[in-house]
Design a protein around this motif. Structure first.
Motif, PDB file in Angstrom:
ATOM      1  N   LEU A   1      73.187  43.247  24.435  1.00 55.07           N
ATOM      2  CA  LEU A   1      72.548  43.439  23.127  1.00 55.07           C
ATOM      3  C   LEU A   1      71.112  42.955  23.265  1.00 55.07           C
ATOM      4  CD1 LEU A   1      74.740  42.005  20.202  1.00 55.07           C
ATOM      5  CD2 LEU A   1      74.086  44.380  20.567  1.00 55.07           C
ATOM      6  N   VAL A   2      70.160  43.798  22.912  1.00 54.71           N
ATOM      7  CA  VAL A   2      68.756  43.365  22.974  1.00 54.71           C
ATOM      8  C   VAL A   2      68.206  43.289  21.550  1.00 54.71           C
ATOM      9  CG1 VAL A   2      66.459  43.808  23.921  1.00 54.71           C
ATOM     10  CG2 VAL A   2      68.495  44.559  25.196  1.00 54.71           C
ATOM     11  N   ILE A   3      67.738  42.076  21.188  1.00 59.50           N
ATOM     12  CA  ILE A   3      67.047  41.873  19.913  1.00 59.50           C
ATOM     13  C   ILE A   3      65.601  41.619  20.312  1.00 59.50           C
ATOM     14  CG2 ILE A   3      67.118  40.613  17.701  1.00 59.50           C
ATOM     15  CD1 ILE A   3      69.975  41.318  18.772  1.00 59.50           C
ATOM     16  N   ALA A   4      64.682  42.411  19.772  1.00 57.88           N
ATOM     17  CA  ALA A   4      63.287  42.295  20.226  1.00 57.88           C
ATOM     18  C   ALA A   4      62.369  41.815  19.118  1.00 57.88           C
ATOM     19  CB  ALA A   4      62.796  43.648  20.731  1.00 57.88           C
ATOM     20  N   ALA A   5      61.374  41.036  19.502  1.00 58.10           N
ATOM     21  CA  ALA A   5      60.283  40.708  18.582  1.00 58.10           C
ATOM     22  C   ALA A   5      59.481  41.991  18.364  1.00 58.10           C
ATOM     23  CB  ALA A   5      59.401  39.628  19.196  1.00 58.10           C
ATOM     24  N   ARG A   6      58.956  42.156  17.150  1.00 55.06           N
ATOM     25  CA  ARG A   6      58.220  43.388  16.840  1.00 55.06           C
ATOM     26  C   ARG A   6      57.063  43.612  17.816  1.00 55.06           C
ATOM     27  NH1 ARG A   6      59.862  45.732  12.678  1.00 55.06           N
ATOM     28  NH2 ARG A   6      60.697  43.847  11.728  1.00 55.06           N
ATOM     29  N   SER A   7      56.462  42.543  18.340  1.00 57.59           N
ATOM     30  CA  SER A   7      55.310  42.700  19.242  1.00 57.59           C
ATOM     31  C   SER A   7      55.736  42.909  20.698  1.00 57.59           C
ATOM     32  CB  SER A   7      54.421  41.455  19.166  1.00 57.59           C
ATOM     33  OG  SER A   7      55.135  40.349  19.706  1.00 57.59           O
ATOM     34  N   ALA A   8      57.034  42.899  20.970  1.00 56.08           N
ATOM     35  CA  ALA A   8      57.490  43.050  22.367  1.00 56.08           C
ATOM     36  C   ALA A   8      57.357  44.499  22.812  1.00 56.08           C
ATOM     37  CB  ALA A   8      58.947  42.590  22.485  1.00 56.08           C
ATOM     38  N   SER A   9      57.426  44.705  24.110  1.00 58.66           N
ATOM     39  CA  SER A   9      57.341  46.079  24.636  1.00 58.66           C
ATOM     40  C   SER A   9      58.070  46.141  25.970  1.00 58.66           C
ATOM     41  CB  SER A   9      55.877  46.488  24.814  1.00 58.66           C
ATOM     42  OG  SER A   9      55.213  45.571  25.655  1.00 58.66           O
ATOM     43  N   LEU A  10      58.358  47.386  26.361  1.00 54.64           N
ATOM     44  CA  LEU A  10      59.021  47.641  27.647  1.00 54.64           C
ATOM     45  C   LEU A  10      58.123  48.593  28.421  1.00 54.64           C
ATOM     46  CD1 LEU A  10      62.474  48.345  26.033  1.00 54.64           C
ATOM     47  CD2 LEU A  10      62.112  46.507  27.665  1.00 54.64           C
ATOM     48  N   VAL A  11      57.918  48.315  29.701  1.00 52.53           N
ATOM     49  CA  VAL A  11      57.083  49.234  30.483  1.00 52.53           C
ATOM     50  C   VAL A  11      57.663  49.427  31.878  1.00 52.53           C
ATOM     51  CG1 VAL A  11      55.414  47.355  30.827  1.00 52.53           C
ATOM     52  CG2 VAL A  11      54.745  49.652  31.415  1.00 52.53           C
ATOM     53  N   GLN A  12      57.885  50.703  32.213  1.00 53.01           N
ATOM     54  CA  GLN A  12      58.376  51.058  33.551  1.00 53.01           C
ATOM     55  C   GLN A  12      57.143  51.155  34.445  1.00 53.01           C
ATOM     56  OE1 GLN A  12      61.718  51.439  34.380  1.00 53.01           O
ATOM     57  NE2 GLN A  12      62.218  50.818  32.296  1.00 53.01           N
ATOM     58  N   SER A  13      56.607  50.012  34.805  1.00 55.25           N
ATOM     59  CA  SER A  13      55.301  49.993  35.477  1.00 55.25           C
ATOM     60  C   SER A  13      55.360  50.403  36.951  1.00 55.25           C
ATOM     61  CB  SER A  13      54.696  48.594  35.354  1.00 55.25           C
ATOM     62  OG  SER A  13      55.673  47.627  35.627  1.00 55.25           O
ATOM     63  N   PHE A  14      56.536  50.707  37.450  1.00 53.67           N
ATOM     64  CA  PHE A  14      56.711  51.013  38.884  1.00 53.67           C
ATOM     65  C   PHE A  14      55.772  52.109  39.368  1.00 53.67           C
ATOM     66  CE2 PHE A  14      60.673  49.671  36.953  1.00 53.67           C
ATOM     67  CZ  PHE A  14      61.147  48.697  37.803  1.00 53.67           C
TER      68      PHE A  14
ATOM     69  N   GLY B   1      54.446  55.362  32.971  1.00 57.34           N
ATOM     70  CA  GLY B   1      54.342  53.892  33.033  1.00 57.34           C
ATOM     71  C   GLY B   1      53.620  53.302  31.837  1.00 57.34           C
ATOM     72  N   GLU B   2      53.774  53.956  30.675  1.00 51.98           N
ATOM     73  CA  GLU B   2      53.110  53.443  29.472  1.00 51.98           C
ATOM     74  C   GLU B   2      54.030  52.464  28.753  1.00 51.98           C
ATOM     75  OE1 GLU B   2      52.256  56.893  27.140  1.00 51.98           O
ATOM     76  OE2 GLU B   2      50.673  57.577  28.500  1.00 51.98           O
ATOM     77  N   LYS B   3      53.411  51.545  27.996  1.00 56.78           N
ATOM     78  CA  LYS B   3      54.221  50.589  27.225  1.00 56.78           C
ATOM     79  C   LYS B   3      54.977  51.317  26.127  1.00 56.78           C
ATOM     80  CE  LYS B   3      51.862  46.160  27.549  1.00 56.78           C
ATOM     81  NZ  LYS B   3      50.965  45.196  26.893  1.00 56.78           N
ATOM     82  N   LEU B   4      56.234  50.988  25.964  1.00 54.25           N
ATOM     83  CA  LEU B   4      57.043  51.481  24.853  1.00 54.25           C
ATOM     84  C   LEU B   4      57.215  50.307  23.895  1.00 54.25           C
ATOM     85  CD1 LEU B   4      58.903  53.926  23.890  1.00 54.25           C
ATOM     86  CD2 LEU B   4      60.778  52.626  24.905  1.00 54.25           C
ATOM     87  N   SER B   5      56.777  50.494  22.653  1.00 51.88           N
ATOM     88  CA  SER B   5      56.875  49.370  21.704  1.00 51.88           C
ATOM     89  C   SER B   5      58.339  49.074  21.394  1.00 51.88           C
ATOM     90  CB  SER B   5      56.142  49.731  20.402  1.00 51.88           C
ATOM     91  OG  SER B   5      56.867  50.747  19.738  1.00 51.88           O
ATOM     92  N   ALA B   6      58.584  47.848  20.947  1.00 52.92           N
ATOM     93  CA  ALA B   6      59.963  47.470  20.580  1.00 52.92           C
ATOM     94  C   ALA B   6      60.494  48.406  19.504  1.00 52.92           C
ATOM     95  CB  ALA B   6      59.981  46.026  20.092  1.00 52.92           C
TER      96      ALA B   6
END
Ligand code: LHQ
Length: 261
Positions: free
Chosen positions: A122-135, A166-171
């Motif tokens: 289960l992932v609970i994210a802060a609104r300012s968090a992000s995920l990035v597949q920077s590979f 590889g762009e940031k995806l917002s929470a």
């Protein structure tokens, strides 16, 4: 200062990645300590949920890129060694842990850090968090399960976009895309994720472990095979003390008191 902080309270093993000056990028020591924490979560019956978060403004920036000498004259680096000995066992252990893992995604999660967040239950994210597949920015392939999670959860088009660009995806977008459970205000993250972790820790732990097995197995199963698996796991769940307690509490119109057995 330890690169992982671990504390245990009310059935929750809280694990904080703790290299904030590097956005909690992984080095071998951090892998070793996280493996130990996962073993503790597996072996200690008093632990009924694990809560994973990062110290400072990031969750985890993936592999520590300052660790390897990539200068022109340096010997070629075999990255499969690190995947085989550190990242792959980590993801497997997380998925195989028969107890829920809650991720409090407190900030940016990049590279392997993003996929380790997605490996949590289960992932609970802060609104300012992000995920990035920077590979792809480094000429690499998403690892730590990324090429498996992304197309299955987000669909092929979105998986490809994330992996190639590889762009940031917002929470908030990650929540809309079904990659994470929910997004909360930054200042509420630890309270909300902690409350969910504590609620899970007082629940029917054995049943939760079987839920993990069923849902994760479903991705590789036919409906036929899955129906058989559900039958077998329900048999096991029905033998648990918590099932008896759940039914008894329902009939007696009281709150169940689960022991996790
Ligand atoms: C870092 C890192 C980092 C070291 C930030 N390492 N210092 C597995 C097997 C084997 C090998 C290969 O890889 C893998 C899997 C992987 O994970 S590959 C992908 C590795 N990770 C990345 O490519 C992400 C690199 N980081 C970034 O792109 C950015 O830092 C993000 C987008 C995460 C955050 O950007 P900002 O918010 O602008 O922060 P920043 O870039 O200023 O970083 C803050 C500090 O953290 C900075 O140090 P400094 O001394 O300048 O303050 C960075 O150098 C350091 N840092 N990521 N992975």
């Amino acid at each position: 200062m330890s690169s992982i902080l671990v504390s245990q309270e009310a059935g929750v093993l809280s694990v904080t990645l703790n290299r904030p000056e590097k956005l909690n990028a992984f080095d071998p020591e951090m892998h070793k300590l996280l493996r130990q924490a996962l073993a503790q979560a597996r072996d200690d019956a008093a632990v009924r949920t694990m809560l994973l978060t990062g110290a400072g403004r990031g969750f985890c920036a993936g592999q520590d890129l300052s660790e390897r000498n990539v200068s022109a004259g340096a010997a070629p680096i075999d990255l499969s060694v690190s995947l085989g000995s550190n990242y792959n066992p980590l993801v497997r252990r997380m998925r195989e842990l028969p107890k829920p893992i809650v991720c409090a995604l407190n900030g940016v999660a990049a590279g392997a850090g993003a996929n380790i967040a997605l490996a949590c239950d289960l992932v609970i994210a802060a609104r300012s968090a992000s995920l990035v597949q920077s590979f792809s920015k480094l000429g690499l392939v998403p690892d730590s399960g990324g090429t498996w999670f992304l197309p299955r959860i987000a669909g092929s088009a979105r998986a490809m976009g994330l992996a190639l660009l590889g762009e940031k995806l917002s929470a908030e977008d990650a929540e809309r895309w079904g990659l994470i459970w929910k997004t909360v205000d930054d200042d509420k993250l630890l309270a909300e994720a902690g409350a969910i972790a504590r609620a899970l820790a007082s629940g029917p732990t054995k049943g939760y472990g079987l839920v993990k097995r069923a849902l994760y197995a479903s991705w590789g199963n036919s409906l036929d095979a899955q129906l058989d698996l559900e039958r077998d796991l329900q048999r096991e769940a029905g033998f648990s003390e918590d099932y008896r307690e759940g039914v008894a509490a329902f009939m007696q119109k009281r709150k169940p008191s689960y022991k996790g057995k």
